[in-house]
Design an enzyme around this catalytic site. Structure first.
Site, PDB file in Angstrom:
ATOM      1  N   LYS A  12       0.855  -1.196   0.000  1.00  0.00           N
ATOM      2  CA  LYS A  12       0.000   0.000   0.000  1.00  0.00           C
ATOM      3  C   LYS A  12       0.889   1.243   0.000  1.00  0.00           C
ATOM      4  O   LYS A  12       2.045   1.191   0.420  1.00  0.00           O
ATOM      5  CB  LYS A  12      -0.938   0.031   1.210  1.00  0.00           C
ATOM      6  CG  LYS A  12      -0.267   0.003   2.601  1.00  0.00           C
ATOM      7  CD  LYS A  12       0.237   1.324   3.122  1.00  0.00           C
ATOM      8  CE  LYS A  12       0.819   1.215   4.539  1.00  0.00           C
ATOM      9  NZ  LYS A  12       1.647   2.358   4.934  1.00  0.00           N
ATOM     10  N   PRO A  95       9.779  -4.360  -0.112  1.00  0.00           N
ATOM     11  CA  PRO A  95      10.857  -4.087   0.846  1.00  0.00           C
ATOM     12  C   PRO A  95      10.297  -3.865   2.254  1.00  0.00           C
ATOM     13  O   PRO A  95       9.281  -3.175   2.404  1.00  0.00           O
ATOM     14  CB  PRO A  95      11.500  -2.807   0.311  1.00  0.00           C
ATOM     15  CG  PRO A  95      11.074  -2.705  -1.108  1.00  0.00           C
ATOM     16  CD  PRO A  95       9.736  -3.368  -1.199  1.00  0.00           C
ATOM     17  N   GLY A 102       4.117  -4.275   3.867  1.00  0.00           N
ATOM     18  CA  GLY A 102       4.349  -5.647   3.398  1.00  0.00           C
ATOM     19  C   GLY A 102       3.971  -6.701   4.428  1.00  0.00           C
ATOM     20  O   GLY A 102       3.206  -7.622   4.121  1.00  0.00           O
ATOM     21  N   GLY A 103       4.459  -6.563   5.648  1.00  0.00           N
ATOM     22  CA  GLY A 103       4.169  -7.555   6.692  1.00  0.00           C
ATOM     23  C   GLY A 103       2.674  -7.617   6.985  1.00  0.00           C
ATOM     24  O   GLY A 103       2.110  -8.703   7.187  1.00  0.00           O
ATOM     25  N   SER A 104       2.028  -6.462   6.973  1.00  0.00           N
ATOM     26  CA  SER A 104       0.586  -6.420   7.249  1.00  0.00           C
ATOM     27  C   SER A 104      -0.195  -7.089   6.132  1.00  0.00           C
ATOM     28  O   SER A 104      -1.142  -7.842   6.370  1.00  0.00           O
ATOM     29  CB  SER A 104       0.131  -4.957   7.362  1.00  0.00           C
ATOM     30  OG  SER A 104       0.754  -4.348   8.470  1.00  0.00           O
ATOM     31  N   ASP A 137      -1.904  -0.693  10.746  1.00  0.00           N
ATOM     32  CA  ASP A 137      -2.318  -0.532   9.342  1.00  0.00           C
ATOM     33  C   ASP A 137      -2.751  -1.867   8.733  1.00  0.00           C
ATOM     34  O   ASP A 137      -2.889  -1.986   7.526  1.00  0.00           O
ATOM     35  CB  ASP A 137      -1.191   0.099   8.505  1.00  0.00           C
ATOM     36  CG  ASP A 137       0.013  -0.823   8.353  1.00  0.00           C
ATOM     37  OD1 ASP A 137      -0.003  -1.939   8.915  1.00  0.00           O
ATOM     38  OD2 ASP A 137       0.969  -0.436   7.662  1.00  0.00           O
TER      39      ASP A 137
HETATM   40  O1  C5P Z   1       0.637  -0.776  15.385  1.00  0.00           O
HETATM   41  P1  C5P Z   1       2.052  -0.941  14.942  1.00  0.00           P
HETATM   42  O2  C5P Z   1       2.722  -2.136  15.560  1.00  0.00           O
HETATM   43  O3  C5P Z   1       2.227  -0.872  13.479  1.00  0.00           O
HETATM   44  O4  C5P Z   1       2.790   0.349  15.511  1.00  0.00           O
HETATM   45  C1  C5P Z   1       4.158   0.375  15.760  1.00  0.00           C
HETATM   46  C2  C5P Z   1       4.453   1.569  16.641  1.00  0.00           C
HETATM   47  O5  C5P Z   1       4.248   2.790  15.929  1.00  0.00           O
HETATM   48  C3  C5P Z   1       3.575   1.696  17.879  1.00  0.00           C
HETATM   49  O6  C5P Z   1       4.092   0.961  18.948  1.00  0.00           O
HETATM   50  C4  C5P Z   1       3.624   3.184  18.141  1.00  0.00           C
HETATM   51  O7  C5P Z   1       4.818   3.528  18.793  1.00  0.00           O
HETATM   52  C5  C5P Z   1       3.683   3.780  16.765  1.00  0.00           C
HETATM   53  N1  C5P Z   1       2.353   4.162  16.246  1.00  0.00           N
HETATM   54  C6  C5P Z   1       1.726   5.293  16.747  1.00  0.00           C
HETATM   55  N2  C5P Z   1       0.494   5.651  16.270  1.00  0.00           N
HETATM   56  C7  C5P Z   1      -0.106   4.937  15.303  1.00  0.00           C
HETATM   57  C8  C5P Z   1       0.518   3.789  14.767  1.00  0.00           C
HETATM   58  C9  C5P Z   1       1.753   3.419  15.262  1.00  0.00           C
HETATM   59  O8  C5P Z   1       2.269   5.980  17.634  1.00  0.00           O
HETATM   60  N3  C5P Z   1      -1.305   5.331  14.859  1.00  0.00           N
END
Ligand code: C5P
Length: 282
Positions: A12, A95, A102-104, A137
């Site tokens: 995406k 990448p 990608g992982g999501s 995401d």
């Molecule tokens: O949810 P995900 O594991 O992708 O998020 C990784 C990190 O990115 C979270 O631990 C947080 O520190 C930050 N994040 C955030 N606000 C978001 C998404 C992610 O602060 N809306």
């Protein structure tokens, strides 16, 4: 006979991303518009043997251990359905650490492939709630369509009447951006604008690529430049290659340029060094 089911897992890009504020739980409230693109990983599953097996190709592209989002998705799936041991093949082209999801997308691919292979009858709502437990995401990939996302990014609103496909050139620096680091460096905007996205969607519905280019937004760019200063140069190179506009996707480090036509995208991609992909939004 072990029949394999194979699905594509599209990357995406964030065409618009604004950060509205930091929340008590440490996450940030976002408003973002995401579109799947034609760069894909692929995943196949077949029930086989006595234990799960994950084969990543190429092996160095992602860890094959329990932290892999594909195995996390499988664990989530087993909380609602009985699933036999699976052999999973994951072909990586997206990448990692590039803001391309990608992982999501791989996690969503695992659920869709298992659903088809094992006739699980999962609904989009099932996919969304399983995926929301994996990352912010991730729920977006339950739909596989152009969408407006809010909350942490996990509240997904597919946009009716998706815009015409956009021709993009992705430039992915070798150095990844860790998402938590970028959010940690984010400096609160004094003028968050929750309704800016409505103007953006209006512009996106039109045909004028230069106007669309000026409306693209990513509020995480300054924070990403502080972590990874070379990204300014990546955006500059995309613009100097003749593209209408350039932005970072998600928390980076991937960046994309918007082409006015497929031919302009091809010309620009030839002029750029490094990991470059010519893609279309789908
Ligand atoms: O949810 P995900 O594991 O992708 O998020 C990784 C990190 O990115 C979270 O631990 C947080 O520190 C930050 N994040 C955030 N606000 C978001 C998404 C992610 O602060 N809306």
């Amino acid at each position: 006979m072990h029949r394999r089911v194979k699905v594509d897992c599209p990357a995406k890009v964030n065409l618009y991303l604004d950060v509205l504020g930091k929340r008590p739980d440490g996450y940030h409230d976002l408003v973002t518009v995401m579109a799947p693109v034609s760069l894909c990983d692929s995943i196949s599953v077949e029930p086989v043997g006595r234990r799960d097996e994950l084969i990543v190709d190429p092996a160095e592209a992602a860890p094959a251990g329990p932290q892999n989002t594909v195995l996390r998705a499988l664990r989530q799936l087993r909380t609602i359905r009985k699933i036999p041991p699976l052999r999973i093949r994951l072909a990586k082209r997206i990448p990692p650490g590039a803001g391309l999801g990608g992982g999501s997308s791989d996690a969503a691919g695992l659920l869709r492939a298992a659903d088809r292979r094992l006739s699980l009858g999962l609904s989009i709502a099932d996919l969304e709630s399983l995926l929301a437990k994996i990352g912010s995401d991730t729920a977006f990939f339950a739909h596989g369509t152009f969408a407006l996302c809010t909350g942490r990014g996990e509240r997904v609103f597919p946009v009716a009447g998706a815009p015409r496909p956009l021709d993009l050139v992705l430039a992915c620096p070798a150095r990844p951006n860790p998402t938590p680091e970028i959010f940690r460096r984010f400096k609160r905007s004094l003028t968050p604008d929750p309704s800016g996205v409505i103007f953006f969607l209006k512009v996106l519905a039109g045909e004028d690529k230069d106007r669309i280019g000026r409306a693209l937004r990513n509020a995480l760019e300054p924070a990403a430049f502080a972590y990874h200063p070379e990204l300014r140069g990546v955006l500059r190179a995309l613009r100097e290659a003749g593209l209408a506009a350039a932005r970072m996707t998600g928390s980076g480090s991937g960046c994309y340029g918007l082409a006015r036509s497929p031919a302009e995208g091809r010309r620009a991609a030839r002029r750029l060094d490094g990991r470059v992909f010519q893609v279309r939004t789908t």
